[in-house]
Design a protein around this motif. Structure first.
Motif, PDB file in Angstrom:
ATOM      1  N   ASP A   8      49.416  60.386  14.943  1.00  0.00           N
ATOM      2  CA  ASP A   8      50.921  60.136  14.768  1.00  0.00           C
ATOM      3  C   ASP A   8      51.062  58.710  14.546  1.00  0.00           C
ATOM      4  O   ASP A   8      50.229  57.986  15.181  1.00  0.00           O
ATOM      5  N   GLU A   9      51.512  58.211  13.471  1.00  0.00           N
ATOM      6  CA  GLU A   9      51.395  56.953  12.875  1.00  0.00           C
ATOM      7  C   GLU A   9      52.261  55.818  13.690  1.00  0.00           C
ATOM      8  O   GLU A   9      52.027  54.742  13.818  1.00  0.00           O
ATOM      9  N   THR A  10      52.973  56.392  14.405  1.00  0.00           N
ATOM     10  CA  THR A  10      53.862  55.426  15.205  1.00  0.00           C
ATOM     11  C   THR A  10      53.717  55.423  16.878  1.00  0.00           C
ATOM     12  O   THR A  10      53.791  54.467  17.561  1.00  0.00           O
ATOM     13  N   ALA A  11      52.393  56.289  17.145  1.00  0.00           N
ATOM     14  CA  ALA A  11      51.774  56.193  18.453  1.00  0.00           C
ATOM     15  C   ALA A  11      51.180  54.953  18.897  1.00  0.00           C
ATOM     16  O   ALA A  11      51.333  54.506  19.996  1.00  0.00           O
ATOM     17  N   PRO A  12      50.449  54.303  17.852  1.00  0.00           N
ATOM     18  CA  PRO A  12      49.855  53.098  18.310  1.00  0.00           C
ATOM     19  C   PRO A  12      50.918  51.912  19.036  1.00  0.00           C
ATOM     20  O   PRO A  12      50.704  51.045  19.796  1.00  0.00           O
ATOM     21  N   PHE A  13      52.140  52.087  18.243  1.00  0.00           N
ATOM     22  CA  PHE A  13      53.315  51.102  18.792  1.00  0.00           C
ATOM     23  C   PHE A  13      53.413  51.190  20.185  1.00  0.00           C
ATOM     24  O   PHE A  13      53.521  50.264  21.027  1.00  0.00           O
ATOM     25  N   ASN A  81      42.438  52.928  18.785  1.00  0.00           N
ATOM     26  CA  ASN A  81      41.660  52.954  17.344  1.00  0.00           C
ATOM     27  C   ASN A  81      41.923  54.053  16.693  1.00  0.00           C
ATOM     28  O   ASN A  81      40.840  54.891  16.641  1.00  0.00           O
ATOM     29  N   PRO A  82      43.025  54.185  15.988  1.00  0.00           N
ATOM     30  CA  PRO A  82      43.321  55.610  15.297  1.00  0.00           C
ATOM     31  C   PRO A  82      42.479  55.735  13.965  1.00  0.00           C
ATOM     32  O   PRO A  82      42.525  57.095  13.600  1.00  0.00           O
ATOM     33  N   TYR A  87      44.918  59.538  17.227  1.00  0.00           N
ATOM     34  CA  TYR A  87      45.779  58.890  18.410  1.00  0.00           C
ATOM     35  C   TYR A  87      47.325  59.269  18.198  1.00  0.00           C
ATOM     36  O   TYR A  87      47.648  59.138  17.312  1.00  0.00           O
ATOM     37  N   TYR A  88      47.497  60.223  19.146  1.00  0.00           N
ATOM     38  CA  TYR A  88      48.673  60.879  19.179  1.00  0.00           C
ATOM     39  C   TYR A  88      49.718  60.219  20.180  1.00  0.00           C
ATOM     40  O   TYR A  88      49.463  59.424  20.907  1.00  0.00           O
ATOM     41  N   LEU A  89      50.997  60.742  20.029  1.00  0.00           N
ATOM     42  CA  LEU A  89      52.169  60.319  20.622  1.00  0.00           C
ATOM     43  C   LEU A  89      51.936  60.182  22.458  1.00  0.00           C
ATOM     44  O   LEU A  89      52.229  59.533  23.164  1.00  0.00           O
ATOM     45  N   PHE A  90      51.302  61.413  22.726  1.00  0.00           N
ATOM     46  CA  PHE A  90      50.563  61.589  24.199  1.00  0.00           C
ATOM     47  C   PHE A  90      49.801  60.475  24.605  1.00  0.00           C
ATOM     48  O   PHE A  90      49.877  60.117  25.681  1.00  0.00           O
ATOM     49  N   ASP A  91      48.943  60.170  23.658  1.00  0.00           N
ATOM     50  CA  ASP A  91      48.105  58.877  24.028  1.00  0.00           C
ATOM     51  C   ASP A  91      48.834  57.421  24.249  1.00  0.00           C
ATOM     52  O   ASP A  91      48.576  56.631  25.090  1.00  0.00           O
ATOM     53  N   ARG A 158      43.950  59.336  30.980  1.00  0.00           N
ATOM     54  CA  ARG A 158      44.515  60.491  30.326  1.00  0.00           C
ATOM     55  C   ARG A 158      44.870  60.470  28.968  1.00  0.00           C
ATOM     56  O   ARG A 158      44.924  61.402  28.325  1.00  0.00           O
ATOM     57  N   ALA A 159      44.836  59.252  28.191  1.00  0.00           N
ATOM     58  CA  ALA A 159      44.802  59.169  26.713  1.00  0.00           C
ATOM     59  C   ALA A 159      43.440  59.917  26.273  1.00  0.00           C
ATOM     60  O   ALA A 159      42.485  59.591  26.546  1.00  0.00           O
ATOM     61  N   GLY A 160      43.933  60.509  25.171  1.00  0.00           N
ATOM     62  CA  GLY A 160      42.856  61.133  24.435  1.00  0.00           C
ATOM     63  C   GLY A 160      42.487  62.413  24.962  1.00  0.00           C
ATOM     64  O   GLY A 160      41.633  63.277  24.326  1.00  0.00           O
ATOM     65  N   GLN A 161      43.160  62.948  25.858  1.00  0.00           N
ATOM     66  CA  GLN A 161      43.047  64.554  26.235  1.00  0.00           C
ATOM     67  C   GLN A 161      44.364  65.326  26.004  1.00  0.00           C
ATOM     68  O   GLN A 161      44.395  66.504  26.335  1.00  0.00           O
ATOM     69  N   SER A 162      44.966  64.814  24.875  1.00  0.00           N
ATOM     70  CA  SER A 162      46.097  65.855  24.504  1.00  0.00           C
ATOM     71  C   SER A 162      45.647  66.837  23.642  1.00  0.00           C
ATOM     72  O   SER A 162      46.508  67.951  23.684  1.00  0.00           O
ATOM     73  N   ARG A 163      44.726  66.525  22.949  1.00  0.00           N
ATOM     74  CA  ARG A 163      44.214  67.730  22.029  1.00  0.00           C
ATOM     75  C   ARG A 163      42.732  67.507  21.906  1.00  0.00           C
ATOM     76  O   ARG A 163      42.280  66.539  21.806  1.00  0.00           O
ATOM     77  N   ALA A 164      42.314  68.739  21.518  1.00  0.00           N
ATOM     78  CA  ALA A 164      40.730  68.740  21.320  1.00  0.00           C
ATOM     79  C   ALA A 164      40.605  68.444  19.594  1.00  0.00           C
ATOM     80  O   ALA A 164      40.938  68.900  18.889  1.00  0.00           O
ATOM     81  N   ASP A 165      39.870  67.560  19.574  1.00  0.00           N
ATOM     82  CA  ASP A 165      39.309  66.877  18.100  1.00  0.00           C
ATOM     83  C   ASP A 165      37.929  67.309  17.736  1.00  0.00           C
ATOM     84  O   ASP A 165      36.939  67.029  18.667  1.00  0.00           O
TER      85      ASP A 165
END
Length: 165
Positions: A8-13, A81-82, A87-91, A158-165
């Motif tokens: 998600d492009e806004t997630a790093p914000f 580091n998207p 890097y998703y909103l969950f992260d 917990r960040a990075g555990q939202s989806r399996a990449d």
């Protein structure tokens, strides 16, 4: 935005907001605790200058609070580091909550340390038997920030555990 960006492009914000809030709020607590305790030390030092070095404990404990915020801010910012990993909103929300947990706990602890430190060093100048009690209260106040640091580390992991990449 380039096509190399993933997630998600806004997630790093939100992630960077978490890093900033951890550092800013912790440093606000450290500054308040240092200033308030320092006023008490200076006031007490006029009458009992031999107790100044013994009474510097609250100032040191307040200064440590800023380090807690710095630790979380570094952990969060290295996790954003998207271009390397999605890097998703969950992260972003995980990092934001991590920063807020640590920062606001540091702010609360700094306020407690400042108030207790100011009154404690003045009271210690009049009755030296109060020193151990003052130190115990300061330790419990510092523990509040330590709880925020621990929760912040857990939440940022917990960040990075939202989806399996």
């Amino acid at each position: 935005m380039s096509s190399a960006f993933s997630g998600d492009e806004t997630a790093p914000f939100f992630g960077f907001l978490g890093a900033a809030s951890a550092l800013v709020f912790s440093c606000m607590g450290a500054a308040y605790g240092t200033a308030k305790s320092g006023v008490g030390v200076a006031s007490m030092g006029v009458m009992r200058p031999e107790l100044v070095m013994k009474s510097i404990v609250p100032v040191v404990m307040a200064g440590v609070l800023g380090i807690y915020g710095l630790i979380i801010a570094v952990i969060i910012s290295t996790g954003i580091n998207p271009k390397a990993k999605s890097y998703y909103l969950f992260d972003g929300y995980a990092h934001l909550s991590s920063g807020l947990a640590c920062g606001l706990a540091g702010l609360a602890a700094g306020m407690a340390i400042g108030i207790v430190g100011d009154a404690g060093v003045r009271a210690n100048a009049q009755q030296p038997k109060l020193f151990v009690g003052m130190i115990l209260i300061l330790i419990f106040a510092e523990a509040l920030a330590l709880y925020g640091l621990i929760v912040g580390i857990i939440l940022s992991s917990r960040a990075g555990q939202s989806r399996a990449d």
